[in-house]
Design an enzyme around this catalytic site. Structure first.
Site, PDB file in Angstrom:
ATOM      1  CG  HIS A  32      -2.395  -6.733   8.458  1.00 18.30           C
ATOM      2  ND1 HIS A  32      -1.881  -6.505   7.185  1.00 18.30           N
ATOM      3  CD2 HIS A  32      -3.083  -5.621   8.795  1.00 18.30           C
ATOM      4  CE1 HIS A  32      -2.237  -5.299   6.785  1.00 18.30           C
ATOM      5  NE2 HIS A  32      -2.962  -4.745   7.740  1.00 18.30           N
ATOM      6  CG  ASN A  85      -4.623  -3.872   3.753  1.00 18.28           C
ATOM      7  OD1 ASN A  85      -4.126  -3.959   2.637  1.00 18.28           O
ATOM      8  ND2 ASN A  85      -4.257  -2.957   4.619  1.00 18.28           N
ATOM      9  CD  GLU A  96      -1.372   0.220   3.663  1.00 19.29           C
ATOM     10  OE1 GLU A  96      -1.359   1.214   4.418  1.00 19.29           O
ATOM     11  OE2 GLU A  96      -2.168  -0.740   3.781  1.00 19.29           O
TER      12      GLU A  96
END
Length: 547
Positions: free
Chosen positions: A488, A526, A403
């Site tokens: 995450h 994600n 990202e």
């Protein structure tokens, strides 16, 4: 029953490089500055009482738990949820007049039960920037294990309160590696669409993206990616893009455009309290006890399960210990919280019939962070939206998706910053330490080298093409890679191993896992949309078959 003891503050308190040697986000915002004390306040919300009996108890209020609560309530089942963090909708504003502070001004509201901040970008020009803060039930937990720090949201809404809002559905061709026992056809045909709709996922208006100064950093990221031959793509998010455009024209208070994200967002982000949890509580069948943590679960002689809960105040003191009985329990405390509780219960004999897969298969989603120092002609903007809206895809060739992330410093940094997700093969295990009474994790920091190697397939090529260098001042002294953390966490109670193929724990009727602990370590993007969609799939079957 209600129980409303006084909560004490911290003690003391809708659609859609600079080259090395100059300033950075760390040098301005994340340096911190003055840290005020916090007010003392009394909570008014009722909480579950000692001796209560509930049909369903959901431990945690993140994505999986919120899905379960809503769908159970819609099926006519009364649900009680317990949450270790605060209900931020009840928290008085801080000294800035807001509930949540800017990412550039961390204070007592920012971190969970720490006396010193632990910012992901910890350094500026090699100098540490973290500061002392009063101990408080803040919104972001940096939980430290021997080899890694795991960043997690604390509060009603879990990780939705603190994440960047990037709502990515994995490419279908990658799905077999993510959840091998689950039908891709049903996920992509039914449950991913259901999750995206309920979360309010949408994509930025491309025309506004091209003209707003707040996404200059992302346009520079696109230019560099495409010049090096990489695929660059818009990425959906759970932000109200109409609200963000109104922020840009000055008609509403700034939120994403006002440096709000990591420590909460005051306005435009569609967090779970605005989506799933709002719908769940509106049914009248869902209640929530904040500042309650589950410490024990065991079968009850009279049926169901006895759960020991500790109620804490905002300084972390235990103010009450309660035992409640639940007919069924959904573990939704996040990958780490669920795994730690289950491992402890198995090892201490509270739930001895849990199988040997409990605690196994934990991964960091291949997270790695890095910054690049651009040339002076590649300005990334003195104002930046905190909501990422684009990514660079080299998954098939190099095992990395990155990202294009913001550095909202409030001044020009000429720096490009990235959070990469990589195809890391490393998996760790949780284990109970009887001497300390804690649950340990076997992760090793050296394992991050796999992620670094994969991320370099993108950023070495961009640096070579652009004639630029890596930043070495953001994570330590002469340290390029942010290899110390994950945003995450995934795994620890793997679907179809620790549980059956719908999250039922082996060995016990009425115990379920419904969060990121089910996913074996990596989602290629994600993860919260996948966690939500899997929860939608699993709860539909559980309601039909078990309730």
């Amino acid at each position: 029953m209600s129980n409303t003891p006084r909560e004490d503050g911290p003690r003391g308190l809708s659609r859609r490089g600079f080259v090395l040697g100059a300033g950075s986000l760390a040098g301005v915002g994340m340096l911190g500055g003055a840290f005020g004390t916090s007010p003392t306040w009394a909570a008014s919300a009722s909480s579950i009482g000692n001796g209560a009996r509930v049909p369903v108890l959901v431990i945690g209020t993140g994505y999986g738990g919120s899905v379960a609560a809503l769908r159970l309530a819609q099926a006519g089942v009364d649900v009680h949820m317990v949450e270790m963090g605060q209900d931020w909708s009840t928290v008085p504003p801080g000294p800035d007049g807001k509930i949540h502070p800017k990412v550039s001004s961390p204070d007592y509201r920012s971190f969970w039960m720490r006396t010193r901040t632990k910012q992901p970008l910890s350094n500026f020009l090699g100098f540490p920037i973290d500061k002392a803060v009063p101990k408080y039930a803040g919104i972001l937990d940096a939980e430290d294990f021997a080899g890694i720090s795991v960043y997690q949201g604390r509060g009603v809404g879990g990780g939705s309160l603190v994440n960047g809002g990037m709502a990515v559905t994995p490419k279908r061709q990658n799905f077999a590696d993510i959840l091998p026992s689950v039908s891709a056809e049903e996920m992509y045909g039914t449950y991913y669409p259901r999750a995206n709709a309920a979360l309010g996922v949408s994509t930025i208006d491309p025309a506004w993206f091209e003209r707003t100064s707040y996404y200059q950093y992302s346009r520079v990221g696109r230019k560099h990616a495409e010049r090096s031959g990489f695929d660059w793509t818009f990425v959906p998010a759970v932000y109200d893009w109409d609200y963000m455009e109104a922020e840009d024209n000055g008609s509403v208070p700034k939120s994403a455009l006002g440096q709000e994200i990591l420590y909460g967002n005051n306005h435009g982000k569609k967090t779970l309290p605005k989506t799933y949890l709002a719908q769940a509580t509106a049914t009248g069948r869902v209640s929530i006890s904040a500042l309650h943590r589950a410490t024990s679960v065991r079968p009850a002689a009279a049926g169901g399960y006895d759960v020991v809960l500790e109620q804490i105040n905002t300084a972390g003191d235990v103010v009450a210990t309660k035992t409640v009985n639940a007919g069924k329990i959904f573990f939704a405390a996040g990958s780490v919280g669920t795994s730690k509780l289950l491992v402890k219960m198995k090892s201490t004999g509270a739930l001895p019939a849990l199988n040997g897969e409990v605690g196994q298969g934990w991964g960091d989603n291949g997270n790695i962070m890095v910054g690049r120092a651009n040339h002076m002609w590649d300005a990334t903007g003195d104002v930046q939206s905190t909501i990422p809206c684009s990514g660079i895809d080299n998954w098939d060739a190099g095992g990395a998706f990155a990202e294009v992330a913001p550095l909202p410093a409030g001044l020009e940094t000429f720096a490009s910053f990235y959070l990469a997700i990589t195809k890391s093969p490393r998996r760790a295990a949780f284990s109970y330490n009887s001497a300390s009474g804690n649950v340990d994790l076997s992760w090793q920091t050296s394992w991050k080298q796999d992620s670094i190697t994969m991320a370099k397939t993108i950023f070495d090529k961009i640096n070579s093409k652009e004639g630029t260098i890596y930043r070495t001042d953001l994570f330590g002294v002469n340290k390029i890679w942010g290899d110390h953390l994950t945003y995450h966490p995934l795994g620890g109670a793997i679907l179809n191993k620790a549980t059956d193929n719908y999250g039922r724990l082996h060995g016990y009727d009425g115990l379920y896992v419904i969060d990121g602990a089910l996913i074996p370590g990596n989602t290629s993007v994600n993860p919260f949309v996948t966690i939500t969609a899997l929860a939608e799939r699993n709860i539909e079957r559980i309601i039909a078959a078990d309730l």
